[in-house]
Write an enzyme that holds these catalytic residues in place. Structure first.
Site, PDB file in Angstrom:
ATOM      1  N   LYS A  83     -85.958 -22.946   5.146  1.00  0.00           N
ATOM      2  CA  LYS A  83     -85.462 -22.036   6.177  1.00  0.00           C
ATOM      3  C   LYS A  83     -86.509 -20.966   6.435  1.00  0.00           C
ATOM      4  O   LYS A  83     -86.766 -20.119   5.580  1.00  0.00           O
ATOM      5  CB  LYS A  83     -84.147 -21.363   5.767  1.00  0.00           C
ATOM      6  CG  LYS A  83     -83.499 -20.629   6.958  1.00  0.00           C
ATOM      7  CD  LYS A  83     -82.527 -19.542   6.548  1.00  0.00           C
ATOM      8  CE  LYS A  83     -83.203 -18.239   6.291  1.00  0.00           C
ATOM      9  NZ  LYS A  83     -83.749 -17.582   7.518  1.00  0.00           N
ATOM     10  N   CYS A 116     -96.277  -8.023   0.652  1.00  0.00           N
ATOM     11  CA  CYS A 116     -95.550  -7.643  -0.565  1.00  0.00           C
ATOM     12  C   CYS A 116     -96.475  -7.100  -1.641  1.00  0.00           C
ATOM     13  O   CYS A 116     -96.063  -6.277  -2.465  1.00  0.00           O
ATOM     14  CB  CYS A 116     -94.760  -8.841  -1.092  1.00  0.00           C
ATOM     15  SG  CYS A 116     -95.761 -10.325  -1.337  1.00  0.00           S
ATOM     16  N   GLU A 135     -90.362   0.449  -1.235  1.00  0.00           N
ATOM     17  CA  GLU A 135     -91.360  -0.401  -0.593  1.00  0.00           C
ATOM     18  C   GLU A 135     -91.276  -0.183   0.918  1.00  0.00           C
ATOM     19  O   GLU A 135     -90.318  -0.600   1.567  1.00  0.00           O
ATOM     20  CB  GLU A 135     -91.118  -1.873  -0.938  1.00  0.00           C
ATOM     21  CG  GLU A 135     -92.187  -2.797  -0.398  1.00  0.00           C
ATOM     22  CD  GLU A 135     -91.920  -4.258  -0.711  1.00  0.00           C
ATOM     23  OE1 GLU A 135     -92.881  -5.042  -0.708  1.00  0.00           O
ATOM     24  OE2 GLU A 135     -90.751  -4.611  -0.946  1.00  0.00           O
ATOM     25  N   GLU A 151     -90.261 -14.614  -5.604  1.00  0.00           N
ATOM     26  CA  GLU A 151     -91.437 -13.774  -5.323  1.00  0.00           C
ATOM     27  C   GLU A 151     -90.937 -12.651  -4.433  1.00  0.00           C
ATOM     28  O   GLU A 151     -90.638 -12.852  -3.260  1.00  0.00           O
ATOM     29  CB  GLU A 151     -92.540 -14.607  -4.656  1.00  0.00           C
ATOM     30  CG  GLU A 151     -93.897 -13.939  -4.688  1.00  0.00           C
ATOM     31  CD  GLU A 151     -94.167 -13.127  -3.440  1.00  0.00           C
ATOM     32  OE1 GLU A 151     -93.987 -11.881  -3.506  1.00  0.00           O
ATOM     33  OE2 GLU A 151     -94.534 -13.711  -2.424  1.00  0.00           O
TER      34      GLU A 151
END
Length: 777
Positions: free
Chosen positions: A190, A297, A391, A263
């Site tokens: 997906k 990331c 973040e 991850e």
């Protein structure tokens, strides 16, 4: 008209826009996209728009995947998997090779499509993303060929569910699909709802190269589609995305037996020492936080600069930042493109506002029309400021200072994440020392955001677990060699007793817990009945004390493999000296096994090596096995000494400290081990032994933030609770099958792999060969 001399000073160029007509013609000819299931596109239904984030223009209409669509895709993948797995390695390699070649043939098309759909500058799509996509398929064509030789006894998992983010749409697809196919699995992928178009273009490539129907299936949609895929009957889930969603997936899959790779987020440090080449470090910041608009990331979003050079560094950084070109992503001169969606732009701006409201100063970072935000950084920012903790996932860094190397390391590790880090110093000793002490899965020395298919990528702590790329990434798509499973006897209910009347004239002995290198009475003062007498009943406070003792034994890992091997040899020597005593408590087979395990892992302690992998020219890429730190181990309720030594010794051989829950029904042999450990130079706190209600203690250990990894041998219900508790801080849980722990298959490299995690360190090496090509090679 400007003069040439003026242009050379201002570096202002005219527009140089990449032609997008071929891509737009392709989009127009498709109009609406269905899912790609069983080698065919389905009829479009329940469509939503995919937009160019730089203009808001609708590029195509995509289908919203339902639970039924996901089930159909999984069914197609399940049907195709046995035949795909039975192909020879060479045949699978040829398919992967064909995918790589066709991607290369369409590099320009895919680059333009990625930039239109994602908003990143065409230079990045063209020079980094798409070449790396091809590299992954080439690299894993090799693994398909070598799988059985390199990983004997391993087998494909089956059907893999893969959910990828929007920041590197086609590259994340390659990271996941290539190893899965090489291993012999089939996939249902997906893509992110914002950026599905290159995945659908890849589906057409799969048809063109003759990939068997059902080997690759792609279902588009939003988070509901992803949730349906997580809930589907698949054998592995690989997810890249936010920590919050990763934690929810870990909770949902607890106890299912499905393999999981996560991850997740990051807040990576970018450390500039006082002896660094500041001009090079500034360019590193550009490559680290302003690459892909900061939507990375592992971006070096926390810039930490030595106080003595901070003023000079900030002057250089500000000047460089002001020269970055913010603009149309298809313009070859653009440095900073568009944020992927207005929702993400609003999130970035809201975090910046919260940071400035809390006292930080924002330099740059002005919002533009549409989905644009200028590059910037937050200064004068406190460690608890929201901008430092959250973040941001945009082109905004934080800038703070340190005075000593120890302070730099402390600041770098002051985060719940542990994905990556970058260290800048002209001293190899300083750089490698700091890199070794940063708790992260990937470290770059005097470089930033380097990637390669041969270099494992993944994080520590709340940045997830598992690896993608290289041999480590392949192992995460393979099932471990089968063992003969033995049914574990269910523990008897714990029966408290105040005293036991013994026979004989010997002096009565009271078994105790072993914590921090000393015998300890249980906190509650309770004992429970076991064969041969009473065992101490540990509680939550005893677990807390044991974890604290293990945390303080950090010098064990620093001793090095050779020194640890000597201690394990001493353990074998002292076990042999007391073999008759232990044989009365267990059996000759168990004590013989215990001695053999000590010799086996003493041999491995200085031989379980890392590797230098062949990645980009001009770099040494070292993949090192690193201990987790504190590991909790719940032993099976049988063969108490053999199982204990089979599980504990590989963990400590690799440098971990352990908190061990012994066999619940028959733990008294373990109470005698303290004498062996104390006379074998084992530092206090390396092995801590608790006895009592195994599942209750194990659940407490799994929820403890200071425990970095958990091994559990027990029931399926117990494992479910353990994995649910461990999902709170995303620690990996390994549940080896219960077996005859005296057999040869109860030892070996498999246990050592689960006692370590890989750390990938990139170092510049030699001169970059002439003509070595783009950033992807």
């Amino acid at each position: 008209m400007s003069r040439v001399s003026e242009i050379m000073t201002s570096m202002e160029y005219g527009p140089s826009v990449e032609d997008s007509s071929a891509v737009r013609d392709w989009l127009a000819s498709r109009g609406q996209f269905g899912h790609f299931i069983g080698g065919e596109f389905t009829k479009p239904a329940d469509c939503f728009a995919s937009r160019d984030p730089s203009t808001g223009e609708v590029l195509a209409e995509l289908s919203q995947g339902s639970a039924e669509d996901v089930a159909e895709a999984v069914k197609a993948a399940r049907k195709a998997q046995p035949k795909w797995a039975k192909l020879s390695g060479t045949d699978r390699a040829r398919h992967l090779y064909a995918l790589a070649r066709h991607i290369q043939k369409r590099e320009r098309f895919l680059s333009v499509l990625e930039t239109l759909d994602n908003g990143k500058p065409i230079r990045e799509s063209r020079d980094i993303d798409i070449p790396l996509v091809a590299r992954h398929f080439y690299h894993h064509a090799g693994w398909a060929e070598l799988r059985d030789d390199r990983f004997p006894g391993h087998a494909p998992l089956g059907v893999c569910a893969q959910i990828i983010p929007w920041n590197f749409p086609l590259l994340m697809l390659a990271w996941k699909i290539a190893p899965a196919l090489a291993a012999g699995n089939t996939v249902v992928l997906k893509p992110a709802e914002y950026t599905s178009l290159t995945a659908l273009a890849f589906a057409e490539i799969c048809r063109e190269v003759g990939l068997p129907e059902g080997v690759v299936n792609i279902v588009t949609g939003d988070g509901e589609t992803g949730a349906a895929l997580v809930a589907a009957e698949v054998d592995k889930i690989a997810f890249t995305g936010s920590t919050e969603v990763g934690r929810a997936i870990a909770a949902q899959t607890a106890g299912t037996g499905r393999k999981l790779t996560l991850e997740l987020g990051g807040k990576s440090p970018f450390i500039v020492m006082d002896d660094a080449d500041l001009d090079a470090a500034v360019e590193g910041v550009v490559d680290s936080i302003w690459f892909n608009q900061g939507q990375v990331c592992c971006a070096g979003s926390r810039i930490l600069v030595a106080e003595s050079v901070a003023a000079r560094f900030e002057t250089l950084l500000t000047a460089r930042m002001q020269r970055l070109r913010l603009g149309a992503p298809l313009d070859k001169s653009t440095d900073i493109g568009a944020i992927v969606d207005p929702v993400q732009k609003d999130r970035v701006l809201s975090i910046c506002k919260a940071a400035t409201d809390a006292g930080a100063e924002l330099v740059g970072g002005q919002p533009g029309e549409g989905c644009f935000i200028a590059p910037g950084y937050l200064k004068n920012i406190a460690p608890a400021n929201p901008g430092m903790e959250q973040e941001i996932f945009g082109p905004i860094a934080t800038l703070s200072t340190f005075r000593t190397a120890d302070e730099a390391v402390e600041l770098a590790n002051n985060t719940r994440y542990g994905l990556a880090g970058s260290v800048w110093s002209e001293s190899a000793t300083v750089a490698t020392d700091i890199a070794a002490r940063i708790k992260a899965g990937v470290l770059w020395i005097n470089c930033a955001n380097m990637f390669d298919a041969a270099a494992p990528f993944g994080g520590y702590r709340e940045s997830g677990f598992g690896r993608e790329g290289g041999a480590a990434g392949m192992l995460d798509y393979l099932a471990e060699p089968a063992v003969k499973v033995v049914k574990e006897p269910a523990p008897k209910p714990v029966r408290l007793m105040d005293d036991v009347t013994g026979k004989g004239n010997g002096i009565d002995r009271t078994a105790k817990l072993y914590i921090g290198g000393a015998q300890k009475r249980p906190d509650g003062g309770a004992n429970y009945t076991v064969p041969g007498g009473l065992a101490p009943l540990a509680n939550r406070k005893d677990m807390r004390n044991a974890v604290e003792a293990a945390t303080k034994s950090g010098k064990w890992a620093a001793m090095g493999g050779h020194a640890r091997a000597q201690v394990l040899y001493y353990i074998a020597e002292n076990l042999a000296a007391r073999a008759d005593d232990f044989q009365r408590l267990t059996s000759k087979a168990e004590i013989d096994t215990a001695i053999a395990r000590a010799f086996h892992y003493a041999a491995w302690a200085d031989k379980f090596d890392g590797a230098n992998v062949q990645a980009k020219p001009g770099h040494l890429v070292n993949v090192l096995p690193e201990p987790y730190g504190v590991m909790a181990i719940a032993c099976p309720n049988a063969q108490p000494l053999a199982a204990f030594m089979s599980l504990v010794l590989p963990a400590i051989a690799m440098g971990n400290s352990t908190v061990v829950i012994g066999a619940q029904d028959d733990p008294l042999a373990l109470a005698e081990l303290y004498q062996v450990f104390d006379t074998s130079d084992l530092p206090g706190g390396v092995v801590n032994i608790l006895t009592g209600a195994k599942d209750e203690l194990a659940q407490t250990a799994a929820a403890h933030d200071a425990v970095a990894a958990m091994w559990y041998v027990g029931s399926r219900d117990g494992l479910t609770r353990i994995e649910q508790a461990a999902g709170g801080n995303l620690k990996p849980v390994w549940s080896p099958a219960h077996r005859d722990w005296t057999r040869h298959d109860a030892q070996g490299e498999l246990f050592l792999r689960h006692a370590t995690r890989t750390k990938t360190i990139w170092l510049p090496y030699g001169a970059l060969p002439a003509g070595s090509g783009s950033a992807a090679y």
